[in-house]
Design a protein around this motif. Structure first.
Motif, mmCIF file in Angstrom:
data_model
loop_
_atom_site.group_PDB
_atom_site.id
_atom_site.type_symbol
_atom_site.label_atom_id
_atom_site.label_comp_id
_atom_site.label_asym_id
_atom_site.label_seq_id
_atom_site.Cartn_x
_atom_site.Cartn_y
_atom_site.Cartn_z
ATOM 1 N N ASP A 24 64.876 47.640 33.930
ATOM 2 C CA ASP A 24 64.439 47.300 34.642
ATOM 3 C C ASP A 24 62.558 48.343 35.345
ATOM 4 O OD1 ASP A 24 66.282 46.227 35.815
ATOM 5 O OD2 ASP A 24 66.775 47.798 37.908
ATOM 6 N N SER A 25 62.753 49.263 34.561
ATOM 7 C CA SER A 25 60.944 49.495 34.708
ATOM 8 C C SER A 25 60.457 48.826 33.972
ATOM 9 C CB SER A 25 61.163 51.362 34.896
ATOM 10 O OG SER A 25 61.491 51.588 33.551
ATOM 11 N N VAL A 26 61.210 48.762 32.542
ATOM 12 C CA VAL A 26 60.426 48.061 31.451
ATOM 13 C C VAL A 26 59.833 46.026 31.658
ATOM 14 C CG1 VAL A 26 60.116 47.101 29.332
ATOM 15 C CG2 VAL A 26 61.052 49.392 29.932
ATOM 16 N N MET A 27 61.046 45.501 33.116
ATOM 17 C CA MET A 27 60.662 44.142 33.591
ATOM 18 C C MET A 27 59.595 44.208 34.058
ATOM 19 S SD MET A 27 63.281 42.437 31.777
ATOM 20 C CE MET A 27 62.457 43.760 30.230
ATOM 21 N N ASP A 28 59.213 45.488 35.766
ATOM 22 C CA ASP A 28 58.875 45.579 36.221
ATOM 23 C C ASP A 28 57.427 45.877 35.389
ATOM 24 O OD1 ASP A 28 60.205 45.775 38.310
ATOM 25 O OD2 ASP A 28 60.286 47.457 38.763
ATOM 26 N N VAL A 50 68.606 62.708 25.442
ATOM 27 C CA VAL A 50 68.336 61.233 26.550
ATOM 28 C C VAL A 50 67.333 61.634 27.091
ATOM 29 C CG1 VAL A 50 69.492 60.801 28.993
ATOM 30 C CG2 VAL A 50 70.773 62.080 26.514
ATOM 31 N N ARG A 51 66.681 60.151 27.409
ATOM 32 C CA ARG A 51 65.296 60.147 27.688
ATOM 33 C C ARG A 51 65.835 60.340 29.355
ATOM 34 N NH1 ARG A 51 60.067 57.625 25.700
ATOM 35 N NH2 ARG A 51 59.021 57.779 27.359
ATOM 36 N N GLU A 52 64.859 61.308 30.280
ATOM 37 C CA GLU A 52 64.879 61.062 31.710
ATOM 38 C C GLU A 52 64.387 59.761 32.233
ATOM 39 O OE1 GLU A 52 64.955 64.868 34.424
ATOM 40 O OE2 GLU A 52 63.157 64.316 34.312
ATOM 41 N N VAL A 53 64.889 59.266 32.917
ATOM 42 C CA VAL A 53 64.500 58.090 33.862
ATOM 43 C C VAL A 53 64.512 57.807 35.048
ATOM 44 C CG1 VAL A 53 66.441 56.758 33.380
ATOM 45 C CG2 VAL A 53 64.732 55.328 33.361
ATOM 46 N N LYS A 54 63.689 57.574 36.205
ATOM 47 C CA LYS A 54 64.037 57.504 37.521
ATOM 48 C C LYS A 54 64.353 55.721 37.826
ATOM 49 C CE LYS A 54 61.190 61.003 38.878
ATOM 50 N NZ LYS A 54 60.760 61.591 37.585
ATOM 51 N N GLY A 55 65.285 56.018 38.897
ATOM 52 C CA GLY A 55 65.026 54.779 39.091
ATOM 53 C C GLY A 55 66.251 54.411 40.516
ATOM 54 N N CYS A 102 70.155 52.759 31.881
ATOM 55 C CA CYS A 102 69.720 51.444 30.978
ATOM 56 C C CYS A 102 69.155 50.403 31.929
ATOM 57 C CB CYS A 102 70.944 51.014 30.041
ATOM 58 S SG CYS A 102 72.022 50.919 30.671
ATOM 59 N N ILE A 103 69.777 50.523 33.065
ATOM 60 C CA ILE A 103 69.498 49.794 33.805
ATOM 61 C C ILE A 103 68.056 49.845 34.823
ATOM 62 C CG2 ILE A 103 70.062 48.502 36.815
ATOM 63 C CD1 ILE A 103 73.164 48.656 35.689
ATOM 64 N N ASP A 104 68.394 51.441 34.673
ATOM 65 C CA ASP A 104 66.853 51.348 35.538
ATOM 66 C C ASP A 104 65.981 51.719 34.566
ATOM 67 O OD1 ASP A 104 68.162 52.685 38.169
ATOM 68 O OD2 ASP A 104 68.647 54.902 37.319
ATOM 69 N N ALA A 105 66.167 51.965 33.326
ATOM 70 C CA ALA A 105 65.282 52.265 32.510
ATOM 71 C C ALA A 105 64.397 50.178 32.368
ATOM 72 C CB ALA A 105 65.708 52.742 30.895
ATOM 73 N N PRO A 127 61.430 39.360 35.590
ATOM 74 C CA PRO A 127 62.056 39.735 36.197
ATOM 75 C C PRO A 127 63.284 41.145 36.143
ATOM 76 C CG PRO A 127 63.206 37.543 35.979
ATOM 77 C CD PRO A 127 61.709 37.798 35.251
ATOM 78 N N ARG A 128 63.805 41.601 37.373
ATOM 79 C CA ARG A 128 64.486 43.020 36.816
ATOM 80 C C ARG A 128 65.878 42.288 36.678
ATOM 81 N NH1 ARG A 128 64.376 48.090 41.196
ATOM 82 N NH2 ARG A 128 62.302 48.748 40.482
#
Lengths: 480, 297
Positions: free
Chosen positions: A312-316, A39-44, A307-310, A321-322
């Motif tokens: 969203d960070s890519v969309m940013d 699992v890849r760590e993600v912040k959000g 996956c939402i956090d991940a 838009p997120r």
């Protein structure tokens, strides 16, 4: 459900038997071994929400066991004494129907929440998730990021690999041990437990259960992880009966994302004929159950929103838009409004309120005393010197309160019934039972049958509302 | 168990185990790994066919282990007819062991009161709660939970004692039991029906309940011949013999004419069983304290 069930391509040539078995194409492994998920760590946002809920829940778990009120633990399941101390209230085995009612409340609460918001229980509060996330955090600190961990696992044994692996397992075991000791601490006051464990004075069962919960925690959160959710947990399997088109689920928006494809940040997706999904695969890498959320709603999804956090960070980063992956409903995905209030909401809500009300009323009106009457079996009756008839009973008075109480014994049902033994109030210790032999005499003129109903009533001297009554039989001679 | 049934049971039990064993190995194919083959059972229902695959290994060996466990168990414990088992386990031995454990565990609790004088013990609340439980378990069947007795079983809460209510006598009664024996017609086996009527009236007159004053007067002579040896000239009985006091309100077998007539005609035999070999000395000491407390509040 959505109009189309996504199809997953399974290529038998790559996913099937390994090379050496290709010579014998008629045999395949029946047992599919687990593919380890990195699992890849993600912040959000949602990871932060989970950190808060996780801290709060773990804080309660590890702190409550230490809290005492007037020297008694706040929560203590005293199995040998069959007393269950919860927040200064004491429950007994005969109160077990309350436990059943509490479990029903939990079940309806879970259904209610699930209908509205999907599997938020799984994602944010389930112990399996909470401990797994803690273990994953530890793993990331010791072995490094996803890529480093994969590289480390592929690498041949080396002192560094050994050191990192043993450090990780030691840390896991330490957390598991704290978990196990704390758990047993709810059954065996924690201060005594720690002392007894350290000095090897504890009961053998204490060691067994500490060991059991340590090993179970270590295996569940370290090794089993998503397999518990996928293969052991029934909740995942019946989520579909609670979900409807208005249930909030973690979902990819295929209308916006498809067709997916990689592109440069400067490129205009419309020109390339692409949707917003850049097919970076981050949502798959961060998923703790190893699924691809873009395949649609799956029972494997625990709704953790990583996956939402991940995404969203890519969309940013892409300046899109997120919300390409977001909490949404099937109705919303299809462009229809979704309703919060619907028959299911009211149905589950009403049942939930009903059960909570019933339990609250039961606990509020609970009388902490119980009376049992046992008639002597040796002799049916005897005459005394006044010519009255005597019967002997044993009263069992169960004081369920935390204070000693004096009880007065009263009789009813037969007018002339008098206590020959048992006139004095009976003192019963806190949370104790006392047997009191009593002798009742009755004027034979009062008895119209060989067997007459008699009522025993006890009343606390300090509080007339603390009372209980039980009926029994008074036996006399056949009236002539 | 007769030899036939012993063999019958053994054959069925062992036959079942070895039958399972044979079935396991007979149905196991040459494959030794968990692999799937294309081979089917050869039947087809609406196109649905069944593969002919072996049991998974873990499952197979679990069955094998179960059979072995069964055989080992049957060798160690009595299970095959009259076979006693190698460990020599019996229900009785286990029970005795548990009794010993209980004695080791609770003995100390009783022992702490073992040397307290009985009158002092009878004032001790904790000891008396113990005594109440001992009494409920060992004495209340006859004497009642409240100790008030019933017909033929003495009331322990009053001041009337057949053998005496001092601590040592209570202890003696509990340890060794008592044998009460009133011969029919006392020491005057040839008593006539009239004389029985007279002596019953005389006995009733001790507590001023005679039905027939004349008969009662005549009864004094019969009493002197038949009863005086045990019950004494004044009818107050003799605790050394367990002869009841006939002048009080306490009657073991009823105080009416009919009851007393029956007693005179047929006599009374009564037994208080000895507790000395059932209960420990410390338990009896506490029980004596409890019995003492019943009439000495």
């Amino acid at each position: 459900m959505s109009s189309q069930i996504p199809v997953r391509q399974v290529d038998p040539n790559t996913d099937g038997p390994s090379d050496n078995k290709k010579n014998k194409p008629e045999t395949v492994e029946l047992y599919a071994s687990r593919k380890k998920i990195y699992v890849r760590e993600v912040k959000g946002l949602f990871q932060r929400i989970r950190n808060v809920s996780l801290t709060a829940l773990m804080g309660m778990y590890f702190l409550f066991v230490w809290i005492t009120v007037d020297g008694d633990p706040l929560i203590h399941f005293d199995l040998p004494a069959r007393e269950f101390h919860l927040f200064t209230m004491t429950f007994f085995p005969q109160d077990f129907f309350l436990l059943a009612a509490m479990l029903i409340i939990c079940a309806f609460g879970l259904f209610f929440i699930t209908t509205l918001f999907g599997r938020v229980w799984c994602g944010y509060t389930c112990p399996q998730t909470v401990w797994t996330f803690i273990f994953m955090w530890v793993e990331e600190r010791i072995e490094g990021s996803r890529n480093k961990r994969m590289k480390l696992d592929r690498a041949p044994n080396s002192p560094e690999k050994m050191a990192r692996k043993s450090a990780k397992h030691a840390a896991w075991l330490l957390i598991a041990l704290a978990t196990g000791v704390t758990f047993v601490g709810y059954f065996y006051p924690i201060r005594d437990l720690l002392g007894d464990l350290a000095t090897l004075n504890a009961n053998g069962w204490a060691y067994f259960w500490v060991g059991f919960f340590t090993v179970a925690t270590y295996l569940n959160a370290g090794w089993m992880r998503e397999q518990v959710c996928l293969y052991m947990c029934p909740y995942a399997r019946f989520q579909s009966v609670m979900f409807d088109r208005n249930t909030r689920i973690v979902s990819y928006d295929p209308n916006r994302g498809e067709p997916r494809g990689s592109r440069k940040k400067s490129a205009d997706p419309e020109e390339l004929g692409l949707g917003d999904c850049i097919d970076c695969g981050l949502c798959v890498q961060v998923c703790p159950t190893g699924i691809d959320i873009r395949d649609g709603l799956q029972y494997e999804c625990i709704g953790c929103a990583l996956c939402i956090d991940a995404c969203d960070s890519v969309m940013d980063k892409m300046d899109y838009p997120r919300g390409l992956i977001r909490y949404t409903t099937e109705n919303e995905l299809e462009g229809r409004p979704s309703k919060l209030l619907r028959p299911r909401t009211f149905g589950y809500g009403a049942l939930l309120m009903l059960m909570i009300g019933a339990v609250v009323i039961t606990i509020a009106t609970r009388v902490p005393v119980e009376l049992d009457v046992i008639r002597d079996r040796g002799a049916l009756f005897s005459y005394n010197n006044n010519g009255w008839i005597e019967n002997t009973y044993t009263l069992k008075i169960n004081n369920m309160a935390e204070v000693p109480r004096d009880f007065r014994i009263e009789l009813g049902g037969i007018d002339s019934a008098r206590l020959l033994r048992g006139q004095e109030p009976v003192q019963v210790d806190p949370t104790a039972q006392r047997s009191v032999p009593v002798v009742v005499e009755v004027n034979p003129e009062d008895l119209s049958d060989i067997n007459t109903a008699i009522i025993f009533r006890i009343e606390a001297l300090d509080n007339a509302e603390i009372t209980d009554e039980t009926d029994s039989r008074f036996v006399g001679p056949r009236p002539r | 168990m007769s030899t036939f049934w012993s063999i019958w049971i053994s054959v069925i039990v062992l036959g079942t185990i070895f039958g399972c064993w044979w079935l396991l190995f007979a149905t196991r194919k040459s494959q030794t790994t968990d692999t799937e083959t294309e081979k089917t059972m050869g039947h087809s229902f609406d196109g649905i066919e069944e593969y002919d695959n072996p049991l998974p290994k873990w499952w197979f060996y679990l069955f094998v282990a179960t059979c072995i466990f069964g055989l080992v168990y049957l060798a160690l414990y009595p299970g095959l007819g009259n076979w006693q088992g190698l460990l020599g386990w019996t229900q009785e031995k286990q029970w005795e062991q548990e009794v010993q454990q209980a004695e080791a565990r609770y003995g100390e609790i009783y022992a702490q009161y073992g040397s307290t004088p009985i009158p002092e013990l009878s004032q001790n609340g904790d000891a008396m709660e113990m005594g109440q439980r001992l009494f409920a378990n060992n004495c209340s069947v006859c004497h009642g939970s409240a100790g008030r007795g019933s017909v033929g079983f003495p009331n322990l809460t009053d001041d009337a004692w057949l053998y005496g209510g001092d601590p040592d006598t209570i202890l003696e009664t509990l340890h060794n039991g008592r044998q009460g024996n009133m011969p029919a017609k006392g020491t005057m086996p040839n008593m006539t029906a009239d004389q029985v009527d007279q002596v019953v009236n005389y006995v009733l007159s001790f507590s001023n309940r005679a039905q027939d004053e004349q008969a009662a007067e005549a009864g004094a002579e019969v009493y002197a011949q038949a009863c005086v040896a045990c019950h004494g000239a004044d009818g107050t009985g003799n605790q050394a013999l367990g002869a009841p006091n006939l002048t009080d309100d306490s009657w073991l077998y009823g105080s009416t004419y009919e009851w007393i007539e029956e007693t005179v005609l047929y006599g009374r035999q009564n037994v208080m069983p000895a507790q000395g070999d059932r209960l420990s000395d410390d338990q009896i000491h506490i029980l004596a304290g409890y019995v003492y407390s019943l009439s000495n509040d």
